[in-house]
Design a protein around this motif. Structure first.
Motif, short mmCIF file in Angstrom:
data_model
loop_
_atom_site.label_atom_id
_atom_site.label_comp_id
_atom_site.label_asym_id
_atom_site.label_seq_id
_atom_site.Cartn_x
_atom_site.Cartn_y
_atom_site.Cartn_z
N LYS A 1 11.14 0.37 -5.25
CA LYS A 1 12.20 -0.28 -6.01
C LYS A 1 13.17 -1.00 -5.06
N GLN A 2 13.53 -0.32 -3.98
CA GLN A 2 14.43 -0.95 -2.99
C GLN A 2 13.80 -2.21 -2.41
N ALA A 3 12.50 -2.11 -2.08
CA ALA A 3 11.82 -3.26 -1.48
C ALA A 3 11.77 -4.43 -2.45
N ILE A 4 11.43 -4.14 -3.69
CA ILE A 4 11.30 -5.22 -4.68
C ILE A 4 12.67 -5.81 -5.02
N ASN A 5 13.70 -4.98 -5.08
CA ASN A 5 15.05 -5.52 -5.28
C ASN A 5 15.45 -6.47 -4.15
N MET A 6 15.07 -6.10 -2.93
CA MET A 6 15.38 -6.97 -1.79
C MET A 6 14.65 -8.31 -1.93
N ASP B 1 12.39 -8.59 -12.20
CA ASP B 1 13.49 -7.72 -12.61
C ASP B 1 13.13 -6.79 -13.75
N GLU B 2 11.87 -6.84 -14.19
CA GLU B 2 11.48 -6.04 -15.36
C GLU B 2 10.38 -5.03 -15.07
N VAL B 3 10.14 -4.77 -13.77
CA VAL B 3 9.05 -3.86 -13.39
C VAL B 3 9.28 -2.45 -13.95
N ASN B 4 8.26 -1.86 -14.50
CA ASN B 4 8.35 -0.45 -14.93
C ASN B 4 7.89 0.43 -13.77
N TYR B 5 8.87 0.97 -13.04
CA TYR B 5 8.54 1.72 -11.83
C TYR B 5 7.86 3.06 -12.12
N ASP B 6 8.01 3.53 -13.35
CA ASP B 6 7.36 4.81 -13.70
C ASP B 6 5.84 4.71 -13.66
N LEU B 7 5.32 3.49 -13.79
CA LEU B 7 3.86 3.32 -13.80
C LEU B 7 3.25 3.30 -12.41
N ILE B 8 4.08 3.28 -11.38
CA ILE B 8 3.57 3.17 -10.00
C ILE B 8 3.33 4.56 -9.42
N ASP B 9 2.14 4.76 -8.88
CA ASP B 9 1.87 6.00 -8.15
C ASP B 9 1.08 5.67 -6.88
N MET B 10 0.59 6.70 -6.19
CA MET B 10 -0.09 6.48 -4.91
C MET B 10 -1.37 5.65 -5.04
N THR B 11 -1.99 5.63 -6.21
CA THR B 11 -3.25 4.88 -6.36
C THR B 11 -2.98 3.44 -6.83
N THR B 12 -1.71 3.07 -6.90
CA THR B 12 -1.36 1.72 -7.37
C THR B 12 -1.22 0.77 -6.17
N ILE B 13 -1.80 -0.42 -6.30
CA ILE B 13 -1.47 -1.49 -5.36
C ILE B 13 -0.47 -2.39 -6.07
N VAL B 14 0.63 -2.68 -5.39
CA VAL B 14 1.66 -3.54 -5.97
C VAL B 14 1.60 -4.88 -5.25
N ILE B 15 1.38 -5.95 -6.01
CA ILE B 15 1.32 -7.29 -5.41
C ILE B 15 2.47 -8.13 -5.93
N TYR C 1 0.87 -1.18 0.00
CA TYR C 1 0.00 0.00 0.00
C TYR C 1 0.90 1.23 0.00
N ASN C 2 0.38 2.35 -0.49
CA ASN C 2 1.14 3.61 -0.52
C ASN C 2 2.56 3.38 -1.05
N PRO C 3 2.67 2.83 -2.25
CA PRO C 3 4.00 2.42 -2.72
C PRO C 3 4.94 3.58 -3.06
N LYS C 4 4.39 4.74 -3.31
CA LYS C 4 5.24 5.83 -3.80
C LYS C 4 4.60 7.19 -3.52
N SER C 5 5.43 8.15 -3.21
CA SER C 5 4.96 9.54 -3.18
C SER C 5 6.15 10.42 -3.50
N HIS C 6 5.93 11.73 -3.62
CA HIS C 6 7.03 12.62 -4.01
C HIS C 6 8.21 12.53 -3.05
N GLY C 7 7.89 12.40 -1.78
CA GLY C 7 8.96 12.41 -0.78
C GLY C 7 9.74 11.10 -0.71
#
Lengths: 238, 238
Positions: free
Chosen positions: A168-173, A203-217, A156-162
């Motif tokens: 990306k760090q979490a998924i790399n881990m 290893d191929e996730v497009n991180y640019d597509l992730i924003d605050m309204t995205t759920i990442v599973i 939840y809340n995968p990304k914000s400006h701050g």
């Protein structure tokens, strides 16, 4: 009387009957202005109190004040009010002094999973990547523990400006622990008209597509593609 | 066309509008007989195919057969169809060959949390204690990892005749890791008329009250009582 109402992912058809009934019948509706917009069609004579992001404490205090003056109040929460929603804050501020009912709703991970396929058929966890109120070390420690024991993980809340890079760090881990066959699903605006999904090898996730309204599973070791969907088999012999 | 429909915790008012609409409009409704009973009031001319526990594979195959013969079919799942529900099995058996829509619902942890207070305001995980399809060592390893990283933990399928003691073993393990100030909430039949809750310190749980319809929610180190409810504060400064 205060109802903390989970309105589901956004589209009116994913709202429960109880949530809708309560919003229609209360004297006062309190909520973040973006969520008030989602339930606009249910508003008639209710008093509406809305404000912006990070105005949660103020909103809840207002709700309690109305309730103590004899009004029935619905505090609106997106998804399920009890999952990173407003239920806890209302109960904390009320401190056992008010009659509060939490009205559950469809949480974002359920809405996201439904359009990605069936990634949550096995043990999974919810991790919020917002570090506003939780140290990032504690969050990343949870990511590590979850990956090591092969949980499916919903962010939840995968990304914000701050904090653009935590996801990306979490998924790399996770990739380091679980290997590079793991699948990652992005569900954007799940349960709304503009919903969209993307599924990647880890290893191929497009991180640019992730924003605050995205759920990442992020799947577990058993998660696989069936057709164009992501499924974590429960383990039935077929 | 197959819809896999989460009907929520049981009471019709916690069902979403989409779930109700689909059940009313399809040609065929397929489900476990206990769940079919919960939606009886929505049945008019639909063909009903129901069977007993552990008949999941047979039910899904029947649903697919009807769909391939041109019928619209709703496969009923309790709670959320995507959480330990029927969504995965339908997608596996269909193997990408049928049009399937997963209709999300309110899952049991959300319904349980709502009547216990707000225990799920922070990171949490779902663990099923059913070892029919997952080795118990793998399950207990997840319990350990979750407790060590201070997740709130929701146990699904906490007990059955064949495995009466897993829940006690799991909670004892959490107590050893997290200490004896941890709270444990039992939500029985949450979201139904006969719902009840019990909240205990972790070393005082009454295990006799736990059955298959109980959701067990074990708090994290921050979870505390507010009035007679269990709340995991999100961390707002108040």
């Amino acid at each position: 009387m205060i109802y903390v109402v989970g309105i589901g992912p956004g589209n009116a058809e994913h709202m429960t009957h109880r949530a809708k009934k309560i919003i229609k019948e209360v004297d006062v509706v309190v909520g973040y202005k973006v969520y008030i917009k989602l339930i606009e069609s249910l508003l008639t004579t209710q008093i509406v109190e809305s404000n912006g992001m990070r105005g949660e404490v103020e909103r809840c205090k207002k709700a309690i004040e109305y309730s103590r003056n004899g009004k029935t109040v619905a505090v609106i929460s997106s998804g399920d009010a009890g999952v990173y929603g407003m239920a806890g804050l209302v109960l904390e501020l009320s401190d056992g002094q008010d009659h509060v009912e939490v009205v559950p709703g469809v949480t974002a991970s359920s809405a996201g999973a439904a359009i990605l396929g069936a990634p949550l058929m096995h043990d999974y966890c919810h991790i919020s990547l917002s570090d506003l109120m939780t140290p990032i070390d504690k969050i990343m420690n949870r990511v590590k523990a979850a990956a090591t024991s092969d949980f499916v993980i919903c962010f939840y809340n995968p990304k914000s400006h701050g904090r653009p890079d935590y996801i990306k760090q979490a998924i790399n881990m996770i990739s380091e622990i679980q290997g590079d066959d793991i699948l990652v699903g992005l569900a954007k605006d799940a349960g709304r008209d503009e919903e969209e999904t993307h599924i990647y090898k880890i290893d191929e996730v497009n991180y640019d597509l992730i924003d605050m309204t995205t759920i990442v599973i992020v799947g577990n070791k058993g998660t696989r593609m069936i057709g164009n969907l992501m499924v974590t088999p429960r383990g039935y012999e077929l």
